[in-house]
Scaffold this motif. Sequence first.
Motif, PDB file in Angstrom:
ATOM      1  N   ASP A   1     -26.834 -18.960  37.430  1.00  0.00           N
ATOM      2  CA  ASP A   1     -26.428 -19.857  38.546  1.00  0.00           C
ATOM      3  C   ASP A   1     -25.358 -19.504  39.304  1.00  0.00           C
ATOM      4  O   ASP A   1     -24.711 -18.337  39.036  1.00  0.00           O
ATOM      5  N   GLN A   2     -25.083 -20.333  40.278  1.00  0.00           N
ATOM      6  CA  GLN A   2     -24.156 -19.930  41.317  1.00  0.00           C
ATOM      7  C   GLN A   2     -22.779 -19.698  40.986  1.00  0.00           C
ATOM      8  O   GLN A   2     -21.787 -19.232  41.681  1.00  0.00           O
ATOM      9  N   HIS A   3     -22.235 -20.175  39.565  1.00  0.00           N
ATOM     10  CA  HIS A   3     -21.021 -19.939  39.223  1.00  0.00           C
ATOM     11  C   HIS A   3     -20.913 -18.659  38.127  1.00  0.00           C
ATOM     12  O   HIS A   3     -20.033 -18.226  37.677  1.00  0.00           O
ATOM     13  N   GLY A   4     -22.066 -17.745  38.241  1.00  0.00           N
ATOM     14  CA  GLY A   4     -21.880 -16.448  37.347  1.00  0.00           C
ATOM     15  C   GLY A   4     -22.567 -16.580  36.017  1.00  0.00           C
ATOM     16  O   GLY A   4     -22.324 -15.776  35.241  1.00  0.00           O
ATOM     17  N   ASN A   5     -22.799 -17.828  35.619  1.00  0.00           N
ATOM     18  CA  ASN A   5     -23.240 -18.029  34.069  1.00  0.00           C
ATOM     19  C   ASN A   5     -24.694 -17.302  34.110  1.00  0.00           C
ATOM     20  O   ASN A   5     -25.538 -17.766  34.840  1.00  0.00           O
ATOM     21  N   ASP A   6     -24.963 -16.569  32.789  1.00  0.00           N
ATOM     22  CA  ASP A   6     -26.065 -16.060  32.827  1.00  0.00           C
ATOM     23  C   ASP A   6     -27.386 -17.104  32.304  1.00  0.00           C
ATOM     24  O   ASP A   6     -26.770 -18.068  31.486  1.00  0.00           O
TER      25      ASP A   6
ATOM     26  N   ILE B   1     -32.161 -13.572  40.257  1.00  0.00           N
ATOM     27  CA  ILE B   1     -32.726 -15.038  40.706  1.00  0.00           C
ATOM     28  C   ILE B   1     -31.202 -15.884  40.565  1.00  0.00           C
ATOM     29  O   ILE B   1     -30.683 -15.908  39.324  1.00  0.00           O
ATOM     30  N   LEU B   2     -30.919 -16.468  41.588  1.00  0.00           N
ATOM     31  CA  LEU B   2     -29.525 -17.326  41.656  1.00  0.00           C
ATOM     32  C   LEU B   2     -29.989 -18.691  41.579  1.00  0.00           C
ATOM     33  O   LEU B   2     -30.415 -19.168  42.732  1.00  0.00           O
TER      34      LEU B   2
END
Length: 175
Positions: free
Chosen positions: A64-69, A102-103
């Motif tokens: 996600d855009q917060h860097g969470n896998d 994929i973001l």
Amino acid sequence: MKMIVNLYIYLFVAFILGSCQSPGWNMDESIDKGEEGFITDLDDKRILIKGTYYKVTNDTYIQDQHGNDLDYSELEIGMKVKPWHRGGVKKSFPGKAEAELILVLTDENSLAEQRAVIAALDHVSKAESQRFMVLEVVHLPSEHVYNIEMMNRSNLDSSFIVTVEDVTDEILYIK
């Protein structure tokens, strides 16, 4: 004179950097940004975004855009994403590319667009086998609507617009 010295320094640095390429480096293997859009099909570790299927491999990063896998199983139809791919897009329809990243966009505007896209897809889908592409989403805040340009993959001759109310996600009309 100082300008000529600076020019020589820039040329020397460019020459040194150009010489630092590894022998196996290939221009075809560069990572390119695909078109931001909405997931409209998830099939066999492939994601349809606009007119391109992105193949998800064990080397694909999904975040996600917060860097969470994230895992492929967490992806959903309607999510707004930014794809990156390696090695170009194969010229077919839909196009095909190997996903590098994929973001998933999770900001407030993207989530509101996602709800509108899901409402539009649910409204136009008459059968499980139908596949649609979302070409563009335009928010008209003064009119409190989203205009969503879509195309049925089985009828590539024309697109259509689904207008969705921006608070209730009610379908107002299709043209």
